[in-house]
Design a protein around this motif. Structure first.
Motif, PDB file in Angstrom:
ATOM      1  N   LEU A   1      18.798   2.523  -6.466  1.00 38.37           N
ATOM      2  CA  LEU A   1      17.804   3.594  -6.449  1.00 38.37           C
ATOM      3  C   LEU A   1      17.476   3.933  -5.001  1.00 38.37           C
ATOM      4  O   LEU A   1      16.823   3.166  -4.311  1.00 38.37           O
ATOM      5  CB  LEU A   1      16.548   3.156  -7.199  1.00 38.37           C
ATOM      6  N   THR A   2      17.911   5.094  -4.539  1.00 37.68           N
ATOM      7  CA  THR A   2      17.701   5.493  -3.139  1.00 37.68           C
ATOM      8  C   THR A   2      16.535   6.453  -2.976  1.00 37.68           C
ATOM      9  O   THR A   2      16.012   6.599  -1.870  1.00 37.68           O
ATOM     10  CB  THR A   2      18.964   6.153  -2.570  1.00 37.68           C
ATOM     11  N   GLU A   3      16.152   7.121  -4.035  1.00 44.39           N
ATOM     12  CA  GLU A   3      15.014   8.040  -3.977  1.00 44.39           C
ATOM     13  C   GLU A   3      14.179   7.841  -5.229  1.00 44.39           C
ATOM     14  O   GLU A   3      14.679   7.953  -6.340  1.00 44.39           O
ATOM     15  CB  GLU A   3      15.496   9.490  -3.890  1.00 44.39           C
ATOM     16  N   ASN A   4      12.906   7.547  -5.033  1.00 47.81           N
ATOM     17  CA  ASN A   4      12.015   7.332  -6.171  1.00 47.81           C
ATOM     18  C   ASN A   4      10.738   8.135  -5.966  1.00 47.81           C
ATOM     19  O   ASN A   4       9.784   7.675  -5.353  1.00 47.81           O
ATOM     20  CB  ASN A   4      11.689   5.843  -6.335  1.00 47.81           C
ATOM     21  N   ASN A   5      10.761   9.340  -6.448  1.00 53.11           N
ATOM     22  CA  ASN A   5       9.584  10.200  -6.474  1.00 53.11           C
ATOM     23  C   ASN A   5       9.358  10.579  -7.927  1.00 53.11           C
ATOM     24  O   ASN A   5       9.809  11.635  -8.372  1.00 53.11           O
ATOM     25  CB  ASN A   5       9.795  11.444  -5.609  1.00 53.11           C
ATOM     26  N   PRO A   6       8.706   9.712  -8.696  1.00 48.25           N
ATOM     27  CA  PRO A   6       8.635   9.919 -10.143  1.00 48.25           C
ATOM     28  C   PRO A   6       7.841  11.143 -10.565  1.00 48.25           C
ATOM     29  O   PRO A   6       7.823  11.478 -11.745  1.00 48.25           O
ATOM     30  CB  PRO A   6       7.970   8.627 -10.644  1.00 48.25           C
ATOM     31  N   ASP A   7       7.181  11.814  -9.611  1.00 49.66           N
ATOM     32  CA  ASP A   7       6.527  13.079  -9.928  1.00 49.66           C
ATOM     33  C   ASP A   7       7.466  14.257  -9.678  1.00 49.66           C
ATOM     34  O   ASP A   7       7.071  15.422  -9.863  1.00 49.66           O
ATOM     35  CB  ASP A   7       5.259  13.246  -9.092  1.00 49.66           C
ATOM     36  N   ARG A   8       8.699  13.955  -9.242  1.00 46.27           N
ATOM     37  CA  ARG A   8       9.673  15.029  -8.979  1.00 46.27           C
ATOM     38  C   ARG A   8      11.072  14.634  -9.439  1.00 46.27           C
ATOM     39  O   ARG A   8      11.616  15.226 -10.348  1.00 46.27           O
ATOM     40  CB  ARG A   8       9.665  15.376  -7.489  1.00 46.27           C
ATOM     41  N   ARG A   9      11.661  13.609  -8.792  1.00 43.90           N
ATOM     42  CA  ARG A   9      13.001  13.211  -9.187  1.00 43.90           C
ATOM     43  C   ARG A   9      13.294  11.789  -8.727  1.00 43.90           C
ATOM     44  O   ARG A   9      12.627  11.251  -7.835  1.00 43.90           O
ATOM     45  CB  ARG A   9      14.049  14.169  -8.651  1.00 43.90           C
ATOM     46  N   MET A  10      14.321  11.199  -9.338  1.00 40.96           N
ATOM     47  CA  MET A  10      14.806   9.880  -8.974  1.00 40.96           C
ATOM     48  C   MET A  10      16.316   9.987  -8.798  1.00 40.96           C
ATOM     49  O   MET A  10      16.985  10.693  -9.558  1.00 40.96           O
ATOM     50  CB  MET A  10      14.454   8.851 -10.052  1.00 40.96           C
ATOM     51  N   VAL A  11      16.842   9.296  -7.776  1.00 35.22           N
ATOM     52  CA  VAL A  11      18.261   9.404  -7.455  1.00 35.22           C
ATOM     53  C   VAL A  11      18.887   8.014  -7.416  1.00 35.22           C
ATOM     54  O   VAL A  11      18.412   7.119  -6.698  1.00 35.22           O
ATOM     55  CB  VAL A  11      18.491  10.117  -6.109  1.00 35.22           C
ATOM     56  N   LEU A  12      19.937   7.831  -8.203  1.00 32.89           N
ATOM     57  CA  LEU A  12      20.729   6.611  -8.202  1.00 32.89           C
ATOM     58  C   LEU A  12      22.057   6.908  -7.510  1.00 32.89           C
ATOM     59  O   LEU A  12      22.719   7.905  -7.818  1.00 32.89           O
ATOM     60  CB  LEU A  12      20.999   6.145  -9.626  1.00 32.89           C
TER      61      LEU A  12
ATOM     62  N   SER B   1       0.822  -1.223   0.000  1.00 33.38           N
ATOM     63  CA  SER B   1       0.000   0.000   0.000  1.00 33.38           C
ATOM     64  C   SER B   1       0.850   1.264   0.000  1.00 33.38           C
ATOM     65  O   SER B   1       0.367   2.339  -0.360  1.00 33.38           O
ATOM     66  CB  SER B   1      -0.935   0.011   1.210  1.00 33.38           C
ATOM     67  N   GLN B   2       2.111   1.157   0.413  1.00 34.55           N
ATOM     68  CA  GLN B   2       3.009   2.304   0.468  1.00 34.55           C
ATOM     69  C   GLN B   2       3.969   2.362  -0.721  1.00 34.55           C
ATOM     70  O   GLN B   2       4.917   3.142  -0.717  1.00 34.55           O
ATOM     71  CB  GLN B   2       3.830   2.254   1.770  1.00 34.55           C
ATOM     72  N   ASN B   3       3.697   1.542  -1.752  1.00 29.01           N
ATOM     73  CA  ASN B   3       4.597   1.455  -2.915  1.00 29.01           C
ATOM     74  C   ASN B   3       5.990   0.973  -2.537  1.00 29.01           C
ATOM     75  O   ASN B   3       6.968   1.274  -3.229  1.00 29.01           O
ATOM     76  CB  ASN B   3       4.696   2.791  -3.651  1.00 29.01           C
ATOM     77  N   LEU B   4       6.089   0.246  -1.437  1.00 27.41           N
ATOM     78  CA  LEU B   4       7.340  -0.424  -1.097  1.00 27.41           C
ATOM     79  C   LEU B   4       7.304  -1.790  -1.773  1.00 27.41           C
ATOM     80  O   LEU B   4       6.951  -2.807  -1.175  1.00 27.41           O
ATOM     81  CB  LEU B   4       7.486  -0.563   0.418  1.00 27.41           C
ATOM     82  N   THR B   5       7.645  -1.791  -3.057  1.00 27.64           N
ATOM     83  CA  THR B   5       7.590  -3.002  -3.870  1.00 27.64           C
ATOM     84  C   THR B   5       8.849  -3.080  -4.723  1.00 27.64           C
ATOM     85  O   THR B   5       9.571  -2.094  -4.904  1.00 27.64           O
ATOM     86  CB  THR B   5       6.363  -3.000  -4.804  1.00 27.64           C
ATOM     87  N   ILE B   6       9.090  -4.251  -5.276  1.00 25.02           N
ATOM     88  CA  ILE B   6      10.243  -4.404  -6.163  1.00 25.02           C
ATOM     89  C   ILE B   6      10.020  -3.642  -7.465  1.00 25.02           C
ATOM     90  O   ILE B   6      10.974  -3.313  -8.171  1.00 25.02           O
ATOM     91  CB  ILE B   6      10.531  -5.902  -6.430  1.00 25.02           C
ATOM     92  N   ASP B   7       8.772  -3.339  -7.778  1.00 24.77           N
ATOM     93  CA  ASP B   7       8.457  -2.552  -8.954  1.00 24.77           C
ATOM     94  C   ASP B   7       8.762  -1.070  -8.736  1.00 24.77           C
ATOM     95  O   ASP B   7       8.775  -0.291  -9.685  1.00 24.77           O
ATOM     96  CB  ASP B   7       6.970  -2.714  -9.294  1.00 24.77           C
ATOM     97  N   TRP B   8       9.007  -0.703  -7.468  1.00 21.35           N
ATOM     98  CA  TRP B   8       9.271   0.691  -7.106  1.00 21.35           C
ATOM     99  C   TRP B   8      10.704   0.871  -6.609  1.00 21.35           C
ATOM    100  O   TRP B   8      11.344   1.862  -6.914  1.00 21.35           O
ATOM    101  CB  TRP B   8       8.274   1.113  -6.025  1.00 21.35           C
ATOM    102  N   TYR B   9      11.182  -0.100  -5.833  1.00 21.50           N
ATOM    103  CA  TYR B   9      12.544  -0.057  -5.291  1.00 21.50           C
ATOM    104  C   TYR B   9      13.266  -1.362  -5.631  1.00 21.50           C
ATOM    105  O   TYR B   9      13.177  -2.338  -4.900  1.00 21.50           O
ATOM    106  CB  TYR B   9      12.524   0.149  -3.779  1.00 21.50           C
ATOM    107  N   PRO B  10      13.972  -1.416  -6.744  1.00 21.78           N
ATOM    108  CA  PRO B  10      14.655  -2.645  -7.177  1.00 21.78           C
ATOM    109  C   PRO B  10      15.768  -3.059  -6.212  1.00 21.78           C
ATOM    110  O   PRO B  10      16.271  -2.258  -5.429  1.00 21.78           O
ATOM    111  CB  PRO B  10      15.235  -2.259  -8.536  1.00 21.78           C
TER     112      PRO B  10
END
Length: 701
Positions: A296-307, A279-288
């Motif tokens: 991937l340490t930050e995944n906010n696809p409406d703002r930015r993503m950080v590797l 429910s919190q998008n803590l999934t392998i589809d969100w955080y590999p």
């Protein structure tokens, strides 16, 4: 009174001079979009235009997603960064897979055995030891050796919203079992892997595993597949596994360089199976979870993503061999250096071209593509017709790289649709008429700045079989005659398109509507966002659409399988998004894919493309030419359409970047100082009158 005037003048002069000096001397740009990032950070700054839908390697299957997953996951093989033609080499495998052929009696055959005698092929993959996963809470254990987070209760799980909330992380070595586990996941109906349709025809037992899983009660979370056997994927020892496929499939080794065959640890699946995490998008589809150079340490696809650089990444080095052209262009400047060479990759969401382009010119993005609106500002052509950057960009040290991409863009018809689909002569003529109406040369000139060549079929240049294509385009007069005979004048054709609001998009749509008007048809636009558009296409709900395909591997099969019936998108979840079915084509495809390149394969491809020309499920658009701009502080890059793990080969000079950003973005504040000074000077008479009034009042008293 004299003192009052004196003080006012001093204040005005000091304020005006201070603002002027500050505006001239301040070295920190006020418009910096990364105020919390160190100016000396060894990082790459870039952007993405569409949020990725899937980062799970069993589900991800498009370029925007692979630009992320390619940096996180590692497959047994990879393409050599510098060699052309594209050449596979080991990545997590020790060497190239050992290939063994067997007949129907399970007897081993000679390596040159004819394809018709081969019943099974085995690929034995020997893995490198010492390949560890990125730090992740799924691996975290307590002092007693028990996993900390794999079996959290609902109340315990609610403490965690994002991955950084977990205090403890761990890691472990990647093993053969993890690769086999991922292959099993391709059969999971809950995941709907886009390559299941194709792979189920090859990997022994994959189709049967799908049936077994489909027969089980539905589950809200992904199942643990360790208890399920798969005949086509077997662990030999911790560092060795084999894949057994049906028949002889010469292109299978290419798939071993794709994310579908990367390792997935069972701990990751159990960790993410917590219903609250879902429910919190803590999934392998969100955080590999991968073994690659970045995590991937930050995944906010409406703002930015950080590797961020994976601290557990195994030894890997920049290639030391290349062509003379590579050496002359500087591609061997980093030869032998440990990879990756940058510590962080920051990707910001930019939905529109104008802010993307502006930030690139300001030095806040390291690289940029070129939109049609910016093309004349960025590119000029020499006397010989060779493109180069304009003088203004060259003065800033910006360089241009061009390459022909191994891909194709096309207009597609959904063959399941009642209007534009089907295989009657009337339906074929409607598609041919629309194909005749669309002027691809005009499209390339107006909207693409001729950054492409008209496609002659589904196979792009430099791929075997390209010359076998003979695309026939009918005349506009024939098209109008077909429409009139079929009584289709004024017929509405529904066209699905991704809505961005960009001027380019609106202009393209208006142009396309005029193309349809030429033959008496009305084009009705149906807009949606990219993810909704993908869903409609994959489920056969679109009537007509524009899409593209980039090569997964350098073989004609990778383009011709887009029309293979059992790979239909709506029925089987495959990549045949037009849902085309033709029995003759399918038989030829099955024969072609088992052959090595040669005259026989060429002849079969020629007939297959003739069938496509007759049925016309696509209107062939163009093979794209890629144009990219790079700032002077970025290393020289090798253009590539197949090397997706390319970020590890990139280096930057952060000090040069910081100095250029400061130089190009100095705030101009002296006009503000003058305005304030002017306001103060205008207030002086009023202050003088007020002071006089108070002074005279005091004298009367």
């Amino acid at each position: 009174m004299k003192n009052f005037l004196k003080y006012c003048c001093i204040i005005c002069c000091v304020l005006g001079a201070g603002l002027t000096v500050f505006g001239c001397e301040n070295e920190l740009p006020w418009n910096d979009p990364y105020p919390y990032e160190s100016k000396d950070a060894n990082a790459r700054f870039s952007a993405f235009t569409e949020r990725p839908k899937h980062l799970d390697p069993a589900r991800s299957y498009n370029e925007p997603e692979w630009q992320i997953t390619g940096q996180i996951y590692e497959s047994p093989l990879q393409y050599n960064y510098l060699k052309r033609p594209y050449t596979l080499e080991p990545l997590t495998a020790i060497d190239y897979p050992k290939v063994y052929y067997y007949n129907a009696q399970n007897e081993r055959l000679d390596e040159n055995a004819p394809g018709e005698t081969v019943a099974y092929t085995e690929y034995w993959i020997h893995l490198k030891p010492g390949v560890y996963y990125q730090p992740h809470p799924a691996f975290a254990k307590d002092e007693a050796g028990n996993y900390r987070y794999l079996n959290l209760s609902p109340s315990e799980a609610k403490k965690y919203k994002v991955l950084s909330d977990f205090k403890y992380t761990g890691t472990r070595e990647s093993t053969a079992e993890d690769y086999v586990y991922q292959i099993k996941r391709l059969a999971d109906p809950a995941l709907g892997s886009p390559i299941f349709g194709l792979m189920s025809h090859y990997i022994e037992g994959l189709a049967e595993l799908r049936k077994t899983l489909e027969a089980l009660p539905p589950s809200e979370v992904e199942r643990d597949l360790r208890g399920f056997d798969l005949a086509g994927a077997t662990v030999i020892d911790p560092y060795t596994f084999k894949i057994r496929i049906k028949g002889k499939y010469s292109q299978f080794h290419y798939w071993l360089a794709l994310p579908f065959f990367t390792p997935i640890p069972w701990e990751a699946i159990q960790f993410y199976a917590n219903p609250y995490f879902q429910s919190q998008n803590l999934t392998i589809d969100w955080y590999p979870i991968g073994t690659g150079p970045y995590m991937l340490t930050e995944n906010n696809p409406d703002r930015r993503m950080v590797l961020v650089k994976n601290p557990n990444y195994h030894p890997d080095y920049y290639p030391t061999e290349g062509s003379d052209t590579d050496r002359e262009s500087g591609l061997l400047a980093n030869a032998g250096k440990r990879l990756p060479m940058i510590d962080k990759v920051i990707l910001s969401l930019e939905r529109e071209d104008i802010p993307y382009w502006s930030k690139f010119l300001q030095g806040y993005y390291d690289i940029s593509g070129i939109s049609s609106d910016n093309f004349t500002q960025a590119v000029r052509f020499g006397i010989q017709g060779n493109p180069d950057v304009t003088a203004a960009l060259k003065d800033r040290g910006i360089r241009l790289q061009t390459s022909v991409s191994p891909g194709v863009w096309y207009w597609a018809f959904n063959m399941l649709d009642e209007t534009v689909g089907g295989y009657t002569e009337e339906a074929r003529n409607l598609r041919r008429a629309i194909g005749a109406a669309i002027d691809i040369d005009e499209f390339l000139s107006i909207f693409v700045n001729d950054r492409g060549v008209p496609a002659q079929g589904p196979i792009p240049p430099d791929i075997f079989g390209f010359e076998a294509q003979n695309y026939q385009k009918w005349s506009l007069e024939e098209a109008i005659d077909w429409i009139k005979k079929a009584n289709l004048m004024g017929k509405k054709i529904y066209y699905d398109v991704v809505s961005t609001g960009e001027p380019d998009e609106i202009a393209v749509q208006a142009w396309l509507q005029r193309q349809f008007e030429k033959i008496g048809l009305e084009l009705v636009l149906r807009t949606s966002d990219y993810n909704r558009f993908q869903d409609k296409v994959r489920h056969g709900m679109a009537q007509m659409f524009f899409w593209g395909w980039s090569a997964d591997y350098p073989d004609p099969e990778n383009f011709l399988f887009l029309f293979y019936g059992p790979n239909g998108s709506a029925k089987f979840g495959g990549e045949n998004t037009v849902n085309y079915e033709n029995p003759e084509y399918d038989k030829l495809f099955e024969k072609m894919r088992g052959l090595n390149n040669g005259p026989e394969r060429f002849a079969i491809i020629k007939r297959m493309t003739e069938i496509l020309n007759e049925d016309m499920p696509w209107i062939y658009g163009f093979n794209p030419k890629a144009f990219a701009l790079y700032h002077s502080w970025t290393s020289v890059s090798k253009p590539s359409g197949l090397v997706r793990n390319n970020l590890k080969y990139v280096s930057v000079d952060p000090k040069l970047r910081a100095s250029q950003q400061s130089l190009w973005n100095q705030p101009i504040v002296w006009p503000v100082g003058l305005i304030i000074l002017g306001i103060l000077l205008m207030l002086l008479p009023a202050a003088f009158i007020y002071y006089q009034a108070i002074y005279k009042k005091k004298e009367r008293l």
